[in-house]
Enzyme design. Structure first.
Site, PDB file in Angstrom:
ATOM      1  NE  ARG A 174     100.613-115.199  24.581  1.00  0.00           N
ATOM      2  CZ  ARG A 174     101.699-114.861  25.257  1.00  0.00           C
ATOM      3  NH1 ARG A 174     101.730-113.703  25.886  1.00  0.00           N
ATOM      4  NH2 ARG A 174     102.739-115.668  25.333  1.00  0.00           N
ATOM      5  NE  ARG A 178     104.398-114.255  10.173  1.00  0.00           N
ATOM      6  CZ  ARG A 178     104.968-115.032  11.098  1.00  0.00           C
ATOM      7  NH1 ARG A 178     105.170-116.320  10.853  1.00  0.00           N
ATOM      8  NH2 ARG A 178     105.338-114.548  12.255  1.00  0.00           N
ATOM      9  NE  ARG A 251      93.585-124.171  33.157  1.00  0.00           N
ATOM     10  CZ  ARG A 251      92.769-125.113  33.597  1.00  0.00           C
ATOM     11  NH1 ARG A 251      92.208-125.009  34.795  1.00  0.00           N
ATOM     12  NH2 ARG A 251      92.497-126.155  32.851  1.00  0.00           N
ATOM     13  NE  ARG A 282     102.992-125.030  25.984  1.00  0.00           N
ATOM     14  CZ  ARG A 282     103.008-123.710  25.959  1.00  0.00           C
ATOM     15  NH1 ARG A 282     103.014-123.060  24.828  1.00  0.00           N
ATOM     16  NH2 ARG A 282     103.030-123.009  27.083  1.00  0.00           N
ATOM     17  CD  GLU A 302     103.264-126.228  29.116  1.00  0.00           C
ATOM     18  OE1 GLU A 302     104.373-126.343  28.556  1.00  0.00           O
ATOM     19  OE2 GLU A 302     102.556-125.224  29.000  1.00  0.00           O
ATOM     20  CE1 TYR A 350     100.593-115.734  28.578  1.00  0.00           C
ATOM     21  CE2 TYR A 350      98.385-115.423  27.722  1.00  0.00           C
ATOM     22  CZ  TYR A 350      99.558-116.155  27.783  1.00  0.00           C
ATOM     23  OH  TYR A 350      99.667-117.304  27.053  1.00  0.00           O
ATOM     24  CG  ASP A 352     105.648-113.447  26.336  1.00  0.00           C
ATOM     25  OD1 ASP A 352     105.295-114.424  27.013  1.00  0.00           O
ATOM     26  OD2 ASP A 352     105.247-113.230  25.177  1.00  0.00           O
TER      27      ASP A 352
HETATM   28  P1  FAD Z   1     108.369-115.731  38.345  1.00  0.00           P
HETATM   29  O1  FAD Z   1     109.347-116.326  37.417  1.00  0.00           O
HETATM   30  O2  FAD Z   1     107.102-116.478  38.626  1.00  0.00           O
HETATM   31  O3  FAD Z   1     109.119-115.448  39.717  1.00  0.00           O
HETATM   32  C1  FAD Z   1     108.439-115.149  40.909  1.00  0.00           C
HETATM   33  C2  FAD Z   1     109.182-115.862  42.025  1.00  0.00           C
HETATM   34  O4  FAD Z   1     108.639-115.428  43.282  1.00  0.00           O
HETATM   35  C3  FAD Z   1     109.014-117.374  41.977  1.00  0.00           C
HETATM   36  O5  FAD Z   1     110.282-117.996  41.897  1.00  0.00           O
HETATM   37  C4  FAD Z   1     108.298-117.710  43.283  1.00  0.00           C
HETATM   38  O6  FAD Z   1     108.742-118.928  43.849  1.00  0.00           O
HETATM   39  C5  FAD Z   1     108.683-116.519  44.150  1.00  0.00           C
HETATM   40  N1  FAD Z   1     107.729-116.278  45.230  1.00  0.00           N
HETATM   41  C6  FAD Z   1     106.391-116.087  45.117  1.00  0.00           C
HETATM   42  N2  FAD Z   1     105.840-115.934  46.335  1.00  0.00           N
HETATM   43  C7  FAD Z   1     106.856-116.010  47.226  1.00  0.00           C
HETATM   44  C8  FAD Z   1     106.921-115.940  48.638  1.00  0.00           C
HETATM   45  N3  FAD Z   1     105.820-115.778  49.381  1.00  0.00           N
HETATM   46  N4  FAD Z   1     108.113-116.067  49.247  1.00  0.00           N
HETATM   47  C9  FAD Z   1     109.240-116.277  48.508  1.00  0.00           C
HETATM   48  N5  FAD Z   1     109.241-116.347  47.185  1.00  0.00           N
HETATM   49  C10 FAD Z   1     108.063-116.220  46.538  1.00  0.00           C
HETATM   50  N6  FAD Z   1     107.919-115.834  28.265  1.00  0.00           N
HETATM   51  C11 FAD Z   1     108.581-115.650  27.100  1.00  0.00           C
HETATM   52  O7  FAD Z   1     109.096-114.551  26.843  1.00  0.00           O
HETATM   53  N7  FAD Z   1     108.720-116.676  26.194  1.00  0.00           N
HETATM   54  C12 FAD Z   1     108.204-117.914  26.422  1.00  0.00           C
HETATM   55  O8  FAD Z   1     108.365-118.814  25.580  1.00  0.00           O
HETATM   56  C13 FAD Z   1     107.491-118.132  27.647  1.00  0.00           C
HETATM   57  N8  FAD Z   1     106.957-119.338  27.907  1.00  0.00           N
HETATM   58  C14 FAD Z   1     106.284-119.530  29.078  1.00  0.00           C
HETATM   59  C15 FAD Z   1     105.757-120.793  29.328  1.00  0.00           C
HETATM   60  C16 FAD Z   1     105.063-121.029  30.516  1.00  0.00           C
HETATM   61  C17 FAD Z   1     104.478-122.392  30.773  1.00  0.00           C
HETATM   62  C18 FAD Z   1     104.902-119.965  31.470  1.00  0.00           C
HETATM   63  C19 FAD Z   1     104.154-120.211  32.761  1.00  0.00           C
HETATM   64  C20 FAD Z   1     105.442-118.725  31.230  1.00  0.00           C
HETATM   65  C21 FAD Z   1     106.136-118.477  30.033  1.00  0.00           C
HETATM   66  N9  FAD Z   1     106.697-117.236  29.756  1.00  0.00           N
HETATM   67  C22 FAD Z   1     107.373-117.044  28.569  1.00  0.00           C
HETATM   68  C23 FAD Z   1     106.573-116.099  30.707  1.00  0.00           C
HETATM   69  C24 FAD Z   1     107.770-115.999  31.670  1.00  0.00           C
HETATM   70  O9  FAD Z   1     107.875-117.181  32.427  1.00  0.00           O
HETATM   71  C25 FAD Z   1     107.533-114.811  32.615  1.00  0.00           C
HETATM   72  O10 FAD Z   1     107.349-113.619  31.890  1.00  0.00           O
HETATM   73  C26 FAD Z   1     108.676-114.556  33.620  1.00  0.00           C
HETATM   74  O11 FAD Z   1     109.357-115.716  33.989  1.00  0.00           O
HETATM   75  C27 FAD Z   1     108.067-113.911  34.840  1.00  0.00           C
HETATM   76  O12 FAD Z   1     109.055-113.526  35.762  1.00  0.00           O
HETATM   77  P2  FAD Z   1     108.628-113.027  37.220  1.00  0.00           P
HETATM   78  O13 FAD Z   1     109.882-112.662  37.931  1.00  0.00           O
HETATM   79  O14 FAD Z   1     107.556-112.022  37.134  1.00  0.00           O
HETATM   80  O15 FAD Z   1     107.893-114.292  37.890  1.00  0.00           O
HETATM   81  N1  UDP Z   2      96.411-121.176  21.261  1.00  0.00           N
HETATM   82  C1  UDP Z   2      95.568-122.039  20.596  1.00  0.00           C
HETATM   83  N2  UDP Z   2      96.106-123.069  19.877  1.00  0.00           N
HETATM   84  C2  UDP Z   2      97.445-123.272  19.791  1.00  0.00           C
HETATM   85  C3  UDP Z   2      98.305-122.387  20.471  1.00  0.00           C
HETATM   86  C4  UDP Z   2      97.752-121.344  21.204  1.00  0.00           C
HETATM   87  O1  UDP Z   2      94.358-121.880  20.659  1.00  0.00           O
HETATM   88  O2  UDP Z   2      97.879-124.231  19.129  1.00  0.00           O
HETATM   89  C5  UDP Z   2      95.800-120.068  22.039  1.00  0.00           C
HETATM   90  C6  UDP Z   2      95.530-120.500  23.494  1.00  0.00           C
HETATM   91  O3  UDP Z   2      94.360-119.839  23.941  1.00  0.00           O
HETATM   92  C7  UDP Z   2      96.767-119.966  24.207  1.00  0.00           C
HETATM   93  C8  UDP Z   2      96.996-118.645  23.459  1.00  0.00           C
HETATM   94  O4  UDP Z   2      96.661-118.950  22.093  1.00  0.00           O
HETATM   95  O5  UDP Z   2      96.527-119.773  25.580  1.00  0.00           O
HETATM   96  C9  UDP Z   2      98.400-118.107  23.532  1.00  0.00           C
HETATM   97  O6  UDP Z   2      99.292-119.085  23.042  1.00  0.00           O
HETATM   98  P1  UDP Z   2     100.830-119.084  23.413  1.00  0.00           P
HETATM   99  O7  UDP Z   2     101.499-120.146  22.624  1.00  0.00           O
HETATM  100  O8  UDP Z   2     101.349-117.694  23.291  1.00  0.00           O
HETATM  101  O9  UDP Z   2     100.744-119.507  24.958  1.00  0.00           O
HETATM  102  P2  UDP Z   2     101.829-119.672  26.137  1.00  0.00           P
HETATM  103  O10 UDP Z   2     103.111-120.149  25.485  1.00  0.00           O
HETATM  104  O11 UDP Z   2     101.922-118.346  26.810  1.00  0.00           O
HETATM  105  O12 UDP Z   2     101.197-120.716  26.991  1.00  0.00           O
END
Ligand code: FAD
Ligand code: UDP
Length: 372
Positions: A174, A178, A251, A282, A302, A350, A352
């Site tokens: 991911r 560069r 996780r 972070r 986090e 996984y 985005d």
């Molecule tokens: P979710 O947003 O998880 O929505 C699912 C919903 O279903 C939840 O609100 C949950 O409460 C509900 N639900 C589940 N079970 C039930 C039930 N039984 N009854 C009622 N409701 C229920 N993506 C990016 O593009 N850029 C980023 O920088 C980025 N950063 C991230 C950082 C973190 C820490 C995490 C965890 C994810 C990140 N993502 C990022 C990914 C992004 O969050 C997801 O791709 C996106 O939000 C997923 O949408 P979803 O609708 O699949 O799931």
């Molecule tokens: N990662 C790492 N060091 C860093 C940042 C990321 O080793 O400083 C690795 C780690 O395994 C992480 C993965 O790269 O789970 C993807 O990172 P990203 O920032 O895309 O994670 P997310 O924002 O989805 O948690």
């Protein structure tokens, strides 16, 4: 079949469910969206505090290469020109991410791509393998030992709670790598933060659509199913089937939000903490996503955590043993009539944000073709 009150009951008001509801409503279908949380938006939800949009479930930066997806989200919000350029703190020193000429200079003092490449090539030749089968082998084969040990090993092992040799190689792919002085964390053409936060997009998507929060699908399954012709389920796929083929691993995370009565806490939106000595991965300083000038600031640490059934599942752990279990649920889901599975938890991927939107739009297209 007797027509029920709704065409679709959508379980989960995250991006997948919200895009699905929006698109089907445009096609004159009647939708009800429920979520067990007390708000809409799933993991992209923001909470406004002190005039700052706090990314409640971790930093979310929108990025995509797909013009269609970029135009899609721009219907609902105006994006700012934020470019994600995290720093990494390792053994007391700050480095630029992703791995680029600035990082190499900070690590080795190399000034030209040729100098940096020489070191990396030597280390890759010594420690890399031809076909990497896990994250450690992949990282060593892409970047060599110094980068692996300074930025990847400890961060990865605390993030996932597993040894890097037990994790799938794709996770590390991911991150860009560069030989230019470019600290942009993403290679994508389009990037930014929606002005006003992600709720603006979710509210736009769900405008005029019936929604109910604090409703767990499983607590009222029979009643809810009786209301709609079809169900769109975006929760955990193993939970839907009552864990009959075993529990998938996820996780979890714990977010510690903190208000500081100072204008600027760390000078950057995202600082990664590589060392195992810190149990968080972070610190996010939310105001910097929107170039905020407020007199206070809010930061979030986090902390990765083991998942159990009482906790939120944030990341699927896509190693071989979980993929084997998932395959069984997937096969079962294809046989389930009138139930559509989608999103990060139901597809156990996984994904985005841009990929989730693409997946939801594709699902709507597929359904609309087969039943106009
Ligand atoms: P979710 O947003 O998880 O929505 C699912 C919903 O279903 C939840 O609100 C949950 O409460 C509900 N639900 C589940 N079970 C039930 C039930 N039984 N009854 C009622 N409701 C229920 N993506 C990016 O593009 N850029 C980023 O920088 C980025 N950063 C991230 C950082 C973190 C820490 C995490 C965890 C994810 C990140 N993502 C990022 C990914 C992004 O969050 C997801 O791709 C996106 O939000 C997923 O949408 P979803 O609708 O699949 O799931
Ligand atoms: N990662 C790492 N060091 C860093 C940042 C990321 O080793 O400083 C690795 C780690 O395994 C992480 C993965 O790269 O789970 C993807 O990172 P990203 O920032 O895309 O994670 P997310 O924002 O989805 O948690």
């Amino acid at each position: 079949m007797v027509d029920k009150k709704y065409d679709y009951l959508i379980v989960g008001a995250g991006l997948f469910g919200s895009v699905f509801a929006h698109e089907m409503t445009k096609r004159n279908k009647k939708c009800l969206v429920i979520d067990k949380r007390s708000h809409l938006g799933g993991n992209v939800y923001c909470e406004e505090k002190e005039g700052i949009n706090v990314h409640k479930y971790g930093a979310h930066i929108f990025h995509t290469n797909d013009k269609k997806i970029w135009d899609y989200v721009n219907q609902f919000a105006t994006f700012n020109n934020y470019i994600n350029s995290p720093l990494s703190l390792s053994k007391g020193k700050l480095y630029n991410l992703p791995f680029n000429m600035n990082t190499f200079y900070q690590l080795w003092g190399t000034k030209t791509p040729h100098e940096a490449k020489q070191i990396i090539d030597e280390q890759v030749a010594k420690y890399g393998v031809e076909s990497p089968s896990n994250l450690e082998e992949q990282a060593l084969s892409l970047a060599g030992k110094d980068i692996y040990e300074t930025f990847i090993k400890e961060y990865t092992e605390k993030q996932w709670g597993k040894k890097a040799t037990e994790l799938p190689a794709f996770i590390i792919k991911r991150l860009p790598f560069r030989y230019t002085y470019n600290n942009n964390y993403f290679n994508d053409r389009y990037q930014g933060i929606p002005m006003g936060g992600y709720n603006v997009i979710i509210n736009g998507l769900l405008k005029g659509i019936e929604t109910k929060t604090d409703v767990d699908f499983f607590a009222h399954k029979e009643h809810l199913e009786s209301l709609a012709n079809k169900v769109v389920y975006t929760g955990k796929i193993d939970e839907f089937f009552d864990y009959k083929y075993g529990q998938l691993e996820y996780r979890s995370l714990r977010f510690e939000h903190e208000l500081h009565n100072i204008e600027n806490y760390q000078g950057n939106a995202v600082v990664n903490y590589n060392d195992a000595a810190y149990s968080f991965t972070r610190i996010i300083e939310h105001k910097h996503f929107e170039f905020g000038k407020q007199s206070n600031t809010i930061v979030t640490r986090e902390y990765p955590e083991n998942w159990n059934r009482g906790k939120e599942a944030y990341y699927p752990i896509n190693n071989d043993s979980n993929q084997k279990i998932f395959k069984k649920y997937k096969e079962e889901s294809l046989k389930s009539e009138n139930i559509i599975f989608g999103g990060r938890l139901a597809e156990y991927r996984y994904y985005d944000m841009h990929q989730i939107i693409a997946s939801s739009l594709a699902k709507v297209e597929e359904i609309s073709k087969s039943e106009p």
